[in-house]
Design a protein around this motif. Structure first.
Motif, PDB file in Angstrom:
ATOM      1  N   LYS A 138      20.789  62.548 -59.862  1.00 25.61           N
ATOM      2  CA  LYS A 138      20.873  63.046 -61.085  1.00 25.61           C
ATOM      3  C   LYS A 138      21.965  63.637 -61.740  1.00 25.61           C
ATOM      4  O   LYS A 138      22.610  64.276 -60.819  1.00 25.61           O
ATOM      5  N   ILE A 139      22.139  63.302 -62.853  1.00 30.29           N
ATOM      6  CA  ILE A 139      23.438  64.104 -63.061  1.00 30.29           C
ATOM      7  C   ILE A 139      23.531  65.590 -63.620  1.00 30.29           C
ATOM      8  O   ILE A 139      22.409  65.740 -64.046  1.00 30.29           O
ATOM      9  N   LYS A 140      24.220  66.374 -62.985  1.00 30.94           N
ATOM     10  CA  LYS A 140      24.207  67.769 -63.582  1.00 30.94           C
ATOM     11  C   LYS A 140      25.482  68.023 -64.719  1.00 30.94           C
ATOM     12  O   LYS A 140      26.414  67.618 -64.466  1.00 30.94           O
ATOM     13  N   LYS A 141      25.009  68.943 -65.614  1.00 29.00           N
ATOM     14  CA  LYS A 141      25.572  69.501 -66.594  1.00 29.00           C
ATOM     15  C   LYS A 141      26.150  70.820 -66.383  1.00 29.00           C
ATOM     16  O   LYS A 141      25.525  71.626 -66.276  1.00 29.00           O
ATOM     17  N   ILE A 142      27.605  70.864 -66.485  1.00 25.85           N
ATOM     18  CA  ILE A 142      28.281  72.086 -66.347  1.00 25.85           C
ATOM     19  C   ILE A 142      29.131  72.428 -67.787  1.00 25.85           C
ATOM     20  O   ILE A 142      29.681  71.684 -68.321  1.00 25.85           O
ATOM     21  N   MET A 143      28.829  73.918 -68.038  1.00 24.31           N
ATOM     22  CA  MET A 143      29.472  74.275 -69.217  1.00 24.31           C
ATOM     23  C   MET A 143      30.737  75.310 -68.465  1.00 24.31           C
ATOM     24  O   MET A 143      30.223  76.375 -67.976  1.00 24.31           O
ATOM     25  N   ILE A 144      31.952  75.094 -68.718  1.00 29.10           N
ATOM     26  CA  ILE A 144      32.907  75.898 -68.645  1.00 29.10           C
ATOM     27  C   ILE A 144      33.489  76.760 -69.754  1.00 29.10           C
ATOM     28  O   ILE A 144      33.708  76.060 -70.773  1.00 29.10           O
ATOM     29  N   VAL A 145      33.495  78.342 -69.708  1.00 28.33           N
ATOM     30  CA  VAL A 145      33.979  78.998 -70.876  1.00 28.33           C
ATOM     31  C   VAL A 145      35.166  79.592 -70.366  1.00 28.33           C
ATOM     32  O   VAL A 145      34.952  80.941 -69.754  1.00 28.33           O
ATOM     33  N   ASP A 146      36.395  79.371 -70.717  1.00 28.01           N
ATOM     34  CA  ASP A 146      37.777  80.188 -70.497  1.00 28.01           C
ATOM     35  C   ASP A 146      38.733  79.838 -71.556  1.00 28.01           C
ATOM     36  O   ASP A 146      38.761  78.731 -72.009  1.00 28.01           O
ATOM     37  N   ASP A 147      39.220  80.924 -71.846  1.00 25.04           N
ATOM     38  CA  ASP A 147      40.109  80.951 -73.035  1.00 25.04           C
ATOM     39  C   ASP A 147      41.499  80.055 -72.748  1.00 25.04           C
ATOM     40  O   ASP A 147      42.559  79.971 -73.395  1.00 25.04           O
ATOM     41  N   ASN A 148      41.676  79.941 -71.271  1.00 21.32           N
ATOM     42  CA  ASN A 148      42.960  79.357 -70.963  1.00 21.32           C
ATOM     43  C   ASN A 148      42.561  77.931 -70.884  1.00 21.32           C
ATOM     44  O   ASN A 148      41.735  77.386 -69.899  1.00 21.32           O
ATOM     45  N   ASP A 149      43.374  76.882 -71.698  1.00 21.84           N
ATOM     46  CA  ASP A 149      43.138  75.676 -71.720  1.00 21.84           C
ATOM     47  C   ASP A 149      43.210  74.884 -70.354  1.00 21.84           C
ATOM     48  O   ASP A 149      42.707  73.938 -69.893  1.00 21.84           O
ATOM     49  N   ASP A 150      44.308  75.387 -69.840  1.00 22.55           N
ATOM     50  CA  ASP A 150      44.753  74.658 -68.395  1.00 22.55           C
ATOM     51  C   ASP A 150      43.632  75.023 -67.298  1.00 22.55           C
ATOM     52  O   ASP A 150      43.337  74.040 -66.617  1.00 22.55           O
ATOM     53  N   VAL A 151      42.991  76.143 -67.464  1.00 24.34           N
ATOM     54  CA  VAL A 151      41.751  76.108 -66.394  1.00 24.34           C
ATOM     55  C   VAL A 151      40.542  75.404 -66.666  1.00 24.34           C
ATOM     56  O   VAL A 151      40.075  74.525 -66.028  1.00 24.34           O
ATOM     57  N   ASN A 152      40.438  75.054 -68.234  1.00 20.35           N
ATOM     58  CA  ASN A 152      39.334  74.090 -68.507  1.00 20.35           C
ATOM     59  C   ASN A 152      39.644  72.847 -67.974  1.00 20.35           C
ATOM     60  O   ASN A 152      38.715  72.199 -67.463  1.00 20.35           O
ATOM     61  N   LEU A 153      40.905  72.302 -68.281  1.00 17.76           N
ATOM     62  CA  LEU A 153      41.119  71.150 -67.849  1.00 17.76           C
ATOM     63  C   LEU A 153      41.197  70.876 -66.410  1.00 17.76           C
ATOM     64  O   LEU A 153      40.788  69.741 -65.994  1.00 17.76           O
ATOM     65  N   THR A 154      41.636  71.969 -65.791  1.00 21.12           N
ATOM     66  CA  THR A 154      41.637  71.498 -64.272  1.00 21.12           C
ATOM     67  C   THR A 154      40.141  71.529 -63.741  1.00 21.12           C
ATOM     68  O   THR A 154      39.881  70.694 -62.867  1.00 21.12           O
ATOM     69  N   PHE A 155      39.261  72.623 -64.267  1.00 21.90           N
ATOM     70  CA  PHE A 155      37.937  72.356 -63.698  1.00 21.90           C
ATOM     71  C   PHE A 155      37.338  71.032 -64.038  1.00 21.90           C
ATOM     72  O   PHE A 155      36.537  70.426 -63.511  1.00 21.90           O
ATOM     73  N   LYS A 156      37.633  70.476 -65.514  1.00 22.49           N
ATOM     74  CA  LYS A 156      36.932  69.349 -65.824  1.00 22.49           C
ATOM     75  C   LYS A 156      37.355  68.206 -64.952  1.00 22.49           C
ATOM     76  O   LYS A 156      36.789  67.300 -64.663  1.00 22.49           O
ATOM     77  N   ILE A 157      38.973  68.180 -64.668  1.00 22.15           N
ATOM     78  CA  ILE A 157      39.147  67.130 -63.818  1.00 22.15           C
ATOM     79  C   ILE A 157      38.781  67.250 -62.441  1.00 22.15           C
ATOM     80  O   ILE A 157      38.242  66.422 -61.604  1.00 22.15           O
ATOM     81  N   VAL A 158      38.727  68.235 -61.685  1.00 23.16           N
ATOM     82  CA  VAL A 158      38.121  68.574 -60.430  1.00 23.16           C
ATOM     83  C   VAL A 158      36.900  68.244 -60.120  1.00 23.16           C
ATOM     84  O   VAL A 158      36.417  67.438 -59.283  1.00 23.16           O
ATOM     85  N   LEU A 159      36.129  68.747 -61.290  1.00 19.86           N
ATOM     86  CA  LEU A 159      34.467  68.522 -60.922  1.00 19.86           C
ATOM     87  C   LEU A 159      34.215  67.037 -61.531  1.00 19.86           C
ATOM     88  O   LEU A 159      33.509  66.496 -60.848  1.00 19.86           O
ATOM     89  N   GLY A 160      34.504  67.002 -62.620  1.00 19.67           N
ATOM     90  CA  GLY A 160      34.140  65.772 -63.297  1.00 19.67           C
ATOM     91  C   GLY A 160      34.572  64.590 -62.520  1.00 19.67           C
ATOM     92  O   GLY A 160      33.893  63.474 -62.392  1.00 19.67           O
ATOM     93  N   GLU A 161      35.745  64.394 -62.425  1.00 21.21           N
ATOM     94  CA  GLU A 161      36.328  63.233 -61.879  1.00 21.21           C
ATOM     95  C   GLU A 161      36.343  62.929 -60.452  1.00 21.21           C
ATOM     96  O   GLU A 161      36.093  61.565 -59.968  1.00 21.21           O
ATOM     97  N   LEU A 162      36.072  64.176 -59.609  1.00 17.68           N
ATOM     98  CA  LEU A 162      35.847  63.900 -58.187  1.00 17.68           C
ATOM     99  C   LEU A 162      34.184  63.630 -57.768  1.00 17.68           C
ATOM    100  O   LEU A 162      34.178  63.186 -56.735  1.00 17.68           O
ATOM    101  N   ASP A 163      33.433  64.303 -58.680  1.00 16.82           N
ATOM    102  CA  ASP A 163      31.982  63.951 -58.260  1.00 16.82           C
ATOM    103  C   ASP A 163      31.472  63.305 -59.485  1.00 16.82           C
ATOM    104  O   ASP A 163      31.260  63.876 -60.626  1.00 16.82           O
TER     105      ASP A 163
END
Length: 127
Positions: free
Chosen positions: A1-26
């Protein structure tokens, strides 16, 4: 089952990193990121996300305020706070204000990719 995550951080680098690390690796994870907490709140729908990761210090609305607003809309969604090492003193405040939160509901920046994946997997009970 696909799990959906919302990241809320005013730092775009943090958002991009989390998106890549979590979304691309799993492939079981879909990550939606927001740099503006107001936009995140307006986009939120009950039952849409399995986990929300909120930075504590943000302009317009801090993480505590966003937490309160999200809880009014969905009392069941898992919410995790993101803190920088220098903000560690907020943990005591959070634990006092929200005693229902487990210590696992804090992610500390910077966080190693492996640790991020491990903690999120545990929170979402992924095997």
């Amino acid at each position: 089952k696909i799990k959906k995550i919302m990241i809320v951080d005013d730092n775009d680098d943090v958002n991009l990193t989390f998106k890549i690390v979590l979304g691309e690796l799993d492939r079981r994870l879909r990550v939606h990121s927001f740099s503006d907490p107001i936009d995140a709140l307006q986009s939120f729908r009950p039952g849409k996300y399995d986990l929300i990761i909120i930075d504590i210090l943000m302009p317009k609305m801090n993480g505590f305020e966003l937490y309160d607003e999200l809880r009014k809309l969905d009392s069941n969604v898992k919410i995790c706070f993101l803190t920088a090492a220098k903000e560690i003193y907020y943990e005591a405040m959070i634990k006092e204000a929200f005693p229902e939160l487990d210590v696992n509901y804090f992610l500390k920046k910077p966080i190693a990719n492996e640790d991020l994946i491990k903690q999120v997997s545990e929170l979402l009970e992924l095997k």
